[in-house]
Design a protein around this motif. Sequence first.
Motif, PDB file in Angstrom:
ATOM      1  N   LEU A 164       7.605 -10.085  -0.059  1.00 14.38           N
ATOM      2  CA  LEU A 164       7.106  -8.976  -0.869  1.00 14.38           C
ATOM      3  C   LEU A 164       7.898  -8.774  -2.158  1.00 14.38           C
ATOM      4  O   LEU A 164       7.369  -8.217  -3.126  1.00 14.38           O
ATOM      5  N   ASP A 165       9.135  -9.233  -2.193  1.00 12.39           N
ATOM      6  CA  ASP A 165       9.973  -8.940  -3.356  1.00 12.39           C
ATOM      7  C   ASP A 165      10.200 -10.137  -4.266  1.00 12.39           C
ATOM      8  O   ASP A 165      10.874 -10.013  -5.289  1.00 12.39           O
ATOM      9  N   ALA A 188       4.613  -3.288  -9.167  1.00 10.57           N
ATOM     10  CA  ALA A 188       4.270  -1.857  -9.185  1.00 10.57           C
ATOM     11  C   ALA A 188       3.420  -1.493  -7.967  1.00 10.57           C
ATOM     12  O   ALA A 188       3.627  -0.445  -7.340  1.00 10.57           O
ATOM     13  N   LEU A 189       2.460  -2.352  -7.616  1.00 11.07           N
ATOM     14  CA  LEU A 189       1.611  -2.078  -6.454  1.00 11.07           C
ATOM     15  C   LEU A 189       2.410  -2.113  -5.161  1.00 11.07           C
ATOM     16  O   LEU A 189       2.311  -1.200  -4.327  1.00 11.07           O
ATOM     17  N   LEU A 190       3.202  -3.169  -4.974  1.00  5.25           N
ATOM     18  CA  LEU A 190       3.918  -3.336  -3.711  1.00  5.25           C
ATOM     19  C   LEU A 190       4.961  -2.249  -3.475  1.00  5.25           C
ATOM     20  O   LEU A 190       5.291  -1.950  -2.326  1.00  5.25           O
ATOM     21  N   HIS A 191       5.464  -1.660  -4.555  1.00  6.61           N
ATOM     22  CA  HIS A 191       6.482  -0.621  -4.422  1.00  6.61           C
ATOM     23  C   HIS A 191       5.897   0.783  -4.621  1.00  6.61           C
ATOM     24  O   HIS A 191       6.639   1.736  -4.820  1.00  6.61           O
ATOM     25  N   SER A 192       4.581   0.889  -4.532  1.00  7.15           N
ATOM     26  CA  SER A 192       3.930   2.195  -4.711  1.00  7.15           C
ATOM     27  C   SER A 192       3.519   2.785  -3.365  1.00  7.15           C
ATOM     28  O   SER A 192       3.603   2.124  -2.323  1.00  7.15           O
ATOM     29  N   VAL A 215      13.243  -2.364   9.306  1.00  6.34           N
ATOM     30  CA  VAL A 215      13.036  -1.036   8.714  1.00  6.34           C
ATOM     31  C   VAL A 215      14.122  -0.753   7.678  1.00  6.34           C
ATOM     32  O   VAL A 215      13.837  -0.281   6.565  1.00  6.34           O
ATOM     33  N   ASP A 216      15.370  -1.075   8.019  1.00  8.92           N
ATOM     34  CA  ASP A 216      16.478  -0.861   7.075  1.00  8.92           C
ATOM     35  C   ASP A 216      16.341  -1.767   5.845  1.00  8.92           C
ATOM     36  O   ASP A 216      16.598  -1.336   4.716  1.00  8.92           O
ATOM     37  N   GLU A 217      15.918  -3.012   6.064  1.00  9.96           N
ATOM     38  CA  GLU A 217      15.758  -3.949   4.943  1.00  9.96           C
ATOM     39  C   GLU A 217      14.648  -3.503   4.001  1.00  9.96           C
ATOM     40  O   GLU A 217      14.777  -3.611   2.780  1.00  9.96           O
ATOM     41  N   LEU A 218      13.559  -3.010   4.563  1.00  8.89           N
ATOM     42  CA  LEU A 218      12.455  -2.520   3.733  1.00  8.89           C
ATOM     43  C   LEU A 218      12.905  -1.334   2.884  1.00  8.89           C
ATOM     44  O   LEU A 218      12.617  -1.268   1.684  1.00  8.89           O
ATOM     45  N   ALA A 219      13.617  -0.415   3.520  1.00  8.34           N
ATOM     46  CA  ALA A 219      14.095   0.768   2.790  1.00  8.34           C
ATOM     47  C   ALA A 219      15.055   0.366   1.674  1.00  8.34           C
ATOM     48  O   ALA A 219      14.992   0.910   0.564  1.00  8.34           O
ATOM     49  N   ALA A 220      15.932  -0.605   1.956  1.00  5.70           N
ATOM     50  CA  ALA A 220      16.901  -1.053   0.948  1.00  5.70           C
ATOM     51  C   ALA A 220      16.202  -1.713  -0.232  1.00  5.70           C
ATOM     52  O   ALA A 220      16.702  -1.658  -1.361  1.00  5.70           O
ATOM     53  N   PRO A 225       7.969   1.446   4.822  1.00  2.02           N
ATOM     54  CA  PRO A 225       7.527   1.169   6.191  1.00  2.02           C
ATOM     55  C   PRO A 225       6.368   2.094   6.561  1.00  2.02           C
ATOM     56  O   PRO A 225       6.298   3.241   6.110  1.00  2.02           O
ATOM     57  N   GLY A 226       5.445   1.579   7.359  1.00  2.00           N
ATOM     58  CA  GLY A 226       4.297   2.384   7.782  1.00  2.00           C
ATOM     59  C   GLY A 226       4.467   2.870   9.204  1.00  2.00           C
ATOM     60  O   GLY A 226       5.240   3.782   9.472  1.00  2.00           O
TER      61      GLY A 226
END
Length: 334
Positions: A164-165, A188-192, A215-220, A225-226
């Motif tokens: 994703l990044d 912009a879309l992926l981080h919205s 979950v921690d990696e996504l937040a960082a 996370p959904g």
Amino acid sequence: MSSEWDRQLDHARLHFVSGKGGAGKTTAAASLALALATGGRRVLLVEVEGRQGLAQLFDTPPLEYSERRLAAAPGGGEVKALAIEAEAALLEYLAMYYSLGFAGRTLRKMGAIEFATTLAPGLRDVLFTGKIKECVRRTDSNGRYSYDAVVVDAPPTGRIVKFLDVTRAMADLARMGPIHGQSEDVVALLHSSDTVVHLVTLPEQLPVRETLETVDELAAADLRPGAVLLNRARPARLATRSVSAAADGRVDASRIRGGLESAGLDWDDEVLDGLVAETVEHATRASAELSAREQLHGTGLPSLDLAEYVDGIDVAALYELAEELVARGVGGNG
């Protein structure tokens, strides 16, 4: 952690579904797509790993780089499917932004596209996320989005953040031109708030630990996370207070015999021993599942169960799982 779908998730239009290999993320993605399509909505289900897992699951011919109808959903909804291929995505990109349709076909014959994507593996992910963005943002002649939601059977948790990044790195490298603009739009879309990443796990120690780390990696990475989808969940057949003792093997056989006799059943010792062994086995799994739920509770994310099907998953089971998700509020139908 709630066992209901978070109402804020209804505003997301792009749903990535990831999980440790073998956790059932393809099943979860398909069930989620059907649930989101319930009630008349249009949903696109996307595959990016080239495994044709969705085609096998729905018992259809292999998916191609063209959107086709995959399934109908209750209430007049529809699920279409798309398998994204790096070569086709690059040719489309060259034709769209550089008017190189003919040159692109020449590159394909030369094998240059395969060479480029092999030399720069991250380029595949850039092409995939770019195509996904185009599907999410596409509108019809009336200005309405072509799809109410897009669900992606995404790479496993060990690779999801990088997947994703990677486009952010591309945006930094390309300082101008179509590549830079396209990359910025994807980032912009992926981080919205339009995008969420759902995580599929099993009620076992290793998958749960990997889920918590993801979950921690996504937040960082500033990715959202959904929900946590707990797959192959079994219904509890023992009271919670009895699980720990039974899992330790402390089962009162005489009490079980008394209960059977009061019900008019007179079973021999061999059958009773087998029943006790099954009780201990069930309690052991139930104890592991309770521990998993306690660990996942700390994430604060909604958690939804996906029931276990001992005979395997078929199309009918997908619809049943989708119905359960709708009952938990997915798609605003709860």
